[in-house]
Structures are given as C-alpha cells and as structure tokens.
Design a protein around this motif. Structure first.
Motif, PDB file in Angstrom:
ATOM      1  N   ALA A 130       0.817  -1.218   0.000  1.00 20.29           N
ATOM      2  CA  ALA A 130       0.000   0.000   0.000  1.00 20.29           C
ATOM      3  C   ALA A 130       0.851   1.268   0.000  1.00 20.29           C
ATOM      4  O   ALA A 130       0.315   2.365  -0.111  1.00 20.29           O
ATOM      5  N   GLY A 131       2.172   1.120   0.169  1.00 22.34           N
ATOM      6  CA  GLY A 131       3.057   2.291   0.204  1.00 22.34           C
ATOM      7  C   GLY A 131       3.086   2.966   1.563  1.00 22.34           C
ATOM      8  O   GLY A 131       3.588   4.083   1.702  1.00 22.34           O
ATOM      9  N   ILE A 132       2.559   2.295   2.585  1.00 18.08           N
ATOM     10  CA  ILE A 132       2.524   2.867   3.944  1.00 18.08           C
ATOM     11  C   ILE A 132       3.818   2.537   4.678  1.00 18.08           C
ATOM     12  O   ILE A 132       4.385   3.370   5.366  1.00 18.08           O
ATOM     13  N   LEU A 133       4.286   1.289   4.527  1.00 17.83           N
ATOM     14  CA  LEU A 133       5.582   0.877   5.069  1.00 17.83           C
ATOM     15  C   LEU A 133       6.592   0.861   3.927  1.00 17.83           C
ATOM     16  O   LEU A 133       6.242   0.501   2.796  1.00 17.83           O
ATOM     17  N   GLN A 134       7.825   1.218   4.226  1.00 12.38           N
ATOM     18  CA  GLN A 134       8.895   1.059   3.252  1.00 12.38           C
ATOM     19  C   GLN A 134       9.455  -0.353   3.417  1.00 12.38           C
ATOM     20  O   GLN A 134       9.353  -0.931   4.480  1.00 12.38           O
ATOM     21  N   GLY A 135      10.044  -0.863   2.371  1.00  9.33           N
ATOM     22  CA  GLY A 135      10.710  -2.161   2.516  1.00  9.33           C
ATOM     23  C   GLY A 135      10.233  -3.162   1.502  1.00  9.33           C
ATOM     24  O   GLY A 135       9.265  -2.944   0.781  1.00  9.33           O
ATOM     25  N   GLU A 136      10.956  -4.260   1.481  1.00 11.09           N
ATOM     26  CA  GLU A 136      10.699  -5.320   0.513  1.00 11.09           C
ATOM     27  C   GLU A 136       9.586  -6.227   1.024  1.00 11.09           C
ATOM     28  O   GLU A 136       9.476  -6.495   2.220  1.00 11.09           O
ATOM     29  N   LEU A 137       8.782  -6.720   0.093  1.00 12.70           N
ATOM     30  CA  LEU A 137       7.820  -7.764   0.442  1.00 12.70           C
ATOM     31  C   LEU A 137       8.569  -9.074   0.600  1.00 12.70           C
ATOM     32  O   LEU A 137       9.490  -9.357  -0.164  1.00 12.70           O
ATOM     33  N   GLU A 138       8.167  -9.851   1.628  1.00 18.17           N
ATOM     34  CA  GLU A 138       8.728 -11.191   1.781  1.00 18.17           C
ATOM     35  C   GLU A 138       7.803 -12.145   1.032  1.00 18.17           C
ATOM     36  O   GLU A 138       6.640 -12.300   1.383  1.00 18.17           O
TER      37      GLU A 138
END
Ligand SMILES: [Zn+2]
Length: 329
Positions: A235-243
């Motif tokens: 959703a662009g709310i958290l930064q970071g890679e999807l696991e």
C-alpha cells in the motif's frame, strides 16, 4: 436517520501513536450507563494512504487479533507514511466471550452490514465502520479463520467483482499478502458482509482464512504477521521489501465446490486438508449414531481440486458445510 452513538477516544487526524477505544454506550443490568469498549490504535505520519486492519470480526478466530496486537505495540509513526487504523477485536463482545457471534444480541457482525445506528450492539458496530471507518480507508484487511467449527488451508482471498479494475487491485493486494494459498472466492451468502460493504465503496479489500478450530498455531500466526507487513508495504505505507514465498492459486468457480451434510452423525474423514482430489472421490463418511450395523452416508467431491476446508468437530448436523473443494489454477 439517527447518529451513530459510538465515540472514539483517539484522534484520527493527528500524527503519532494513539491507543484507545471505540466507546459504544450499552445500558444493561450490571451497568446502567455502561459501554462496550472496543480497543483501537491509530498510527499516523503525515498525508498518505490509510489502511484499516481488523481481526475478531468473528470472536473465535485468533490469527488476526494476535498479529494486530503485535503490530499495535511495535509499529511506530516513523516507520510509516499515512495512517494505519488497527482494531484487533472488531466484534469485541464476541471476542471477549470466545464465540463467533455476540453474546449480547447473537449478532454475526459479518452478516450485519451496513448496520443501523439505532439497532442492536452488533448493528451499531457495523454502522460505525460502514459510515465512519471504511470511508477513511484506501485498503482494508480483515482477518478470518475457521473458528470453532471449520478448518482451512491457510489462504488470503479476493472476490469476483463486477468492477474488473477494482478486482485486479484487490487481487494484487491479496498476492502481496502472500499466504501459502491465494484464492479467488465465490461467496455463497454475501448479503450483509463487511467484505461487500467495503467492496461496494470501491476500496481495495483483502480477507483471509488462515486456519481454524477456535485457536491459532505458530505457523498460522507467522503467516498473519508476514501478510500484514506485506500488505502495508504494498500500500506504500511501510517502506521495505515484500517477503514472498511460492503460493498455490485456488479458484472456486461455482457451487459444486461446497459439500453440505444431509445426515447427522459422526464424521470419518477420508481426505485431509490440502490433499488432491478428483471428481467423485470420497471425502468423508458420516456414521449414524445410536446403533451398530448401519452403513454410513458417503459424501463425494463434485469437482476436482484440493480439500480447502472441512467441518472440524467430530459430530455434524444436516445442513452443516462438510467440505469445500477448490480448484488449483
Ligand atoms: Zn470469520
């Protein structure tokens, strides 16, 4: 129409972490001016998308409440952009009692939408979400599992929708959740569902069935925690890679997926969850109770696929859903 009587003790438009309650007045014998207090956490950091995260829509399903209690305790405003609204135990009276429906009014929250501001406690909760919280959200994640009477292979799912662009956005979010199974679901009874209320407002909606039996496991909770993290990243709310791990795509094309019991008795399972099935395979026998020497009823698959869900208690009644067979895409 009357105004909804629920008042939040937390602000929705102020930056920071806010733990509090949705307070719903509930006058009763042991507390004349009492209230139902539904725990809520709002975490905000500036403008950006809003995610509404709910567990305990049914009170005897635990992956959502556990994952969301963890998230409410550990997520910080610095981690995010936008807003996260966390309600770990959506139908709080049901959650407190450990039952699917509310002990106050027997309300099944997921059959109570759009609710009523002047209705029962459950109808008032539904109406508050329908009129206040869903409109704030861009993406909604509602955790379910089978409760005390069903068990599922762990899946996240989207529904078949008339608006194909919205369906594609929902499917992308469900794929981001990345449960071991990903399903496009046909609802057998969608009137009054939270799902339908969210979808008709044009929002992106993710739902799950992560296990069952009125409990949770280390494995199912890990799936829930990873899934909510992935959805917030998507959703662009958290930064970071999807696991991401491999997921099996499931389809439920028609009503032949569902096998309903027509006799009461004791279940002898013949296949277990996740096992491959061909059309006509014996799924379970149901033994009559009370005497020996009588043959069990046999229930067979009406389509090929895998056993996606099953009735969990050892005894079953006519009309209960015995098994669900989903097609592997
Ligand atoms: Zn449920």
């Amino acid at each position: 129409m009357a105004e909804n009587p629920i008042s939040p003790t937390v602000p929705f438009d102020r930056d920071g972490t806010h733990h509090g309650f949705l307070r719903l007045p509930y006058s009763r014998d042991d507390s004349a001016w009492g209230s139902v207090m539904i725990p809520i956490t709002v975490i905000r950091n500036g403008d950006g998308p809003t995610a509404l995260l709910t567990g305990g829509n049914h009170g005897d399903e635990y992956e959502g409440p556990v994952a969301l209690q963890n998230l409410a305790l550990t997520l910080t405003p610095e981690d995010i952009r936008g807003r996260v609204i966390i309600v770990p135990a959506f139908n709080y009276p049901a959650f407190e009692a450990g039952t699917r429906t509310s002990p106050i009014d027997k309300g099944n929250l997921n059959r109570s939408f759009p609710g009523r501001p002047d209705g029962t406690v459950t109808q008032k909760i539904a109406h508050y979400f329908d009129s206040v919280l869903i409109p704030m959200a861009d993406i909604v994640l509602d955790f379910h599992s089978g409760g005390k009477t069903l068990d599922f292979v762990p899946f996240a799912s989207a529904h078949v929708l008339e608006n194909k662009a919205q369906q594609a956005a929902c499917v992308a979010a469900v794929e981001a959740f990345n449960a071991p199974y990903t399903a496009i679901m046909l609802e057998i009874d969608n009137a009054g569902m939270y799902d339908t209320a969210v979808e008709t407002k044009g929002k992106v909606f993710v739902t799950t069935e992560l296990g069952g039996g009125g409990t949770a496991t280390a494995r199912s909770i890990a799936i829930a925690k990873k899934g909510v993290h992935n959805v917030l990243c998507h959703a662009g709310i958290l930064q970071g890679e999807l696991e991401r791990h491999p997921t099996v795509m499931l389809d439920m094309p028609d009503e032949r997926c569902f096998v309903f019991c027509e006799t009461g008795g004791m279940i002898e399972p013949v296949v277990d969850l996740g096992e491959d099935i061909i059309e006509g395979d014996l799924l379970a026998k149901v033994w009559p109770m009370g005497s020996t020497g009588r043959k069990p009823s046999e229930y067979r698959a009406k389509r090929p696929g895998i056993l996606m869900a099953r009735h969990l208690p050892g005894l079953i009644k006519p009309g209960d859903c015995l098994a669900v067979v989903a097609t592997v895409v």
